[in-house]
Design an enzyme around this catalytic site. Sequence first.
Site, PDB file in Angstrom:
ATOM      1  N   LEU A  30     -13.326   2.779  -3.208  1.00  0.00           N
ATOM      2  CA  LEU A  30     -12.661   2.727  -4.236  1.00  0.00           C
ATOM      3  C   LEU A  30     -11.305   1.882  -4.500  1.00  0.00           C
ATOM      4  O   LEU A  30     -10.954   1.626  -5.622  1.00  0.00           O
ATOM      5  CB  LEU A  30     -12.297   4.183  -4.619  1.00  0.00           C
ATOM      6  CG  LEU A  30     -13.612   5.172  -4.839  1.00  0.00           C
ATOM      7  CD1 LEU A  30     -13.364   6.560  -4.930  1.00  0.00           C
ATOM      8  CD2 LEU A  30     -14.570   4.841  -5.863  1.00  0.00           C
ATOM      9  N   GLY A  31     -10.745   1.780  -3.600  1.00  0.00           N
ATOM     10  CA  GLY A  31      -9.367   1.175  -3.467  1.00  0.00           C
ATOM     11  C   GLY A  31      -8.854   1.023  -2.116  1.00  0.00           C
ATOM     12  O   GLY A  31      -9.307   1.712  -1.455  1.00  0.00           O
TER      13      GLY A  31
ATOM     14  N   GLU B  94     -10.748  15.325  -3.920  1.00  0.00           N
ATOM     15  CA  GLU B  94     -11.447  15.289  -5.322  1.00  0.00           C
ATOM     16  C   GLU B  94     -11.905  13.950  -5.834  1.00  0.00           C
ATOM     17  O   GLU B  94     -10.984  13.074  -5.665  1.00  0.00           O
ATOM     18  CB  GLU B  94     -10.581  16.120  -6.415  1.00  0.00           C
ATOM     19  CG  GLU B  94     -11.393  16.175  -7.875  1.00  0.00           C
ATOM     20  CD  GLU B  94     -10.384  16.277  -8.796  1.00  0.00           C
ATOM     21  OE1 GLU B  94     -10.675  16.631 -10.074  1.00  0.00           O
ATOM     22  OE2 GLU B  94      -9.171  16.740  -8.735  1.00  0.00           O
TER      23      GLU B  94
ATOM     24  N   ASP C  51       7.329   8.262  -4.856  1.00  0.00           N
ATOM     25  CA  ASP C  51       6.626   7.022  -4.931  1.00  0.00           C
ATOM     26  C   ASP C  51       5.726   7.157  -6.354  1.00  0.00           C
ATOM     27  O   ASP C  51       4.781   6.629  -6.494  1.00  0.00           O
ATOM     28  CB  ASP C  51       5.638   6.729  -3.799  1.00  0.00           C
ATOM     29  CG  ASP C  51       5.276   5.094  -3.805  1.00  0.00           C
ATOM     30  OD1 ASP C  51       5.986   4.502  -4.411  1.00  0.00           O
ATOM     31  OD2 ASP C  51       4.140   5.045  -3.469  1.00  0.00           O
TER      32      ASP C  51
END
Length: 647
Positions: free
Chosen positions: A24-25, A102, A148
Amino acid sequence: MQSEAPESGVGRVIADRYLLLNRLGSGGMGHVWLAHDQQLDCEVALKEIVFRDPDEEEQDRTTRVARARAEARHAAGLRDHPHVVTVHDVLEHDELPWIVMEYVPGALDLKALVTRRGPLAPAECARIGLAVLDALTAGHERGIMHRDVKPANILLAPDRTGSPYARVLLTDYGISVQPDTQETRYTRSNMLVGTTGYLAPERAQGGPPTAAADLFSLGCTLYYAVEGFGPFDRDSGIAALTAVVLEEPRPVLRAGALEPLLAAMLAKDPVHRITAADSEVALAAIVTPRAHPRTDPDLGSQPQWASGALHTVEPEVLASRHPHETPWPAPTAAPENHSDWASPSSDHGPAHPAHPGRRSPGTRTDGRRRHHRAKALLAGMATTLGLALLVSGIMYGLENLPDLRALGGGTVSGARPYGDAIGLTRALRNGDCVDADWSGVPFTDQPRLTVVGCGEGTDGQVMAVYEAGSAEDARSGGAAQCDRLTKEADGLLADTRGYAVVPTADGFDTAGQRVACLLLGTHGPVHGPIGEHRPMGMVFTDTATMQKRDCLDRLSDSRAKLVPCDGPHDEQVLAFLRLPSTEKLKDAKKEGPDICQKEVPPKEYGYPHDTYEAAVWVGESGWHSDSHFVVCTAMRQDRRTMEKDEP
């Protein structure tokens, strides 16, 4: 513990339970995967720790693993919060931790959304800010500082009704800390933790993490969302850190009602910075103004574009585009006698004059005082900042610089990124316009692509990019991912079709490890920028670039201008109506209003039948290419302009 990262890939099973489906990333800590929980038969997100340097010191490796466990612990403590990504579990596989989170289907981070759609409206930014502030406050009450907060760590996803981007979620507590406890600080003593350009000034000078520092980062994030660039964006991390400490934010252009709040959130001195409670009041007032109850927006979980107001770019900024916006040439006005397309409006009198845009907010009057104060601080901070910024910036840059291949530059390998048939020698970027030459069957064989200016005759445009985990992932899943990413834009246009430009195995790195998601005209050119790549104020040269819910100013019988729906406009696009192939163009122009009134009556879209009527636009180029569609709009019967609260 292993000396190097475990092998990753689609099809791998983690802890005898989680089947990795696709990546996903990626971030500073590792990769996030979509995985199938074989025990519960559901999809989850798995965060994998990756050590890119096999020779990384054992102490540093231990620190990063501990940070991952801390992230899971902190986020799990907020698992019941509606605006925090839920953490289900933390497990160990091959002696490294994996965080089970999730999975949020259809999610897009705020940075990607602004990159794709452009700056958001102030009210929409305020809605997002309220949700993130609520999440931060919940953490602060438990003593957890995020440290962050940035656009890439805010996810926007559909809610239960399917409204896109309605759900707002704060993620990535990987560097969060509880300063009032005995918890180990999982950071390097000679390194700043956070993202340059979003770090509070006191943190850049070595101060402790506080709720006020998180609030400053949220202010930077909302500034980015409404302006399209960060308040302290610079060419390097060192320059950005210096700007955070010594310089004022760049002047705002689009912030509107957000401007005074952003100034208060970005105060250099945390003592003078606005509090979270006061920020909440200010954001709520922007989301639901009290001054005009008749037109108060009931945003709830609805993003602005879900209700039809798709356009957020103010007209006055078109004359001075900044380098962070999607690069396209501003369309030129069509000649007065342009004959490619027409509307039946010749009996309605002269065209309305252009509506003037709102005046851009000026810079704050106290900017000069702050500038002098900042200069006065320079001498005192030189000793402490000089070495700290240099060392910290270098350390930060080495660990957090993005992979240059992912930025579209690619590794110069000599390979054409998409193969000889496509013919391109560089990676396609979001917003690129192309001409497509099909040597075989359109949308079946590969087209020869050429990157061109986004003007009349353009065949299509890159509407999104999919970051693939591998060349095999790009080949097997790229088309499906592109279909998902462009589905909304395709549904708003009359005659487009998606096409995934997939890199070859040899050209995967040169393509930036990305699949380019095109929308091409099905039966002919799209005639310029399409979807959210269109600048507000552009003059249409053909109906192919019009989309549902567009608001238009009628300039002449054959020319219309795209204008914001939250201001005065002459008509709004309702739908596209396809006519029989036997219908002649001249008949479509003549009979179009009656056909639209019968088949697409404005009253079905909320426009009272005694005040509004149907109008039509017909494009000649589309007609000659056999698409045979007309654009049905709603307009006032008395030809007065429509306002933002109509119907």
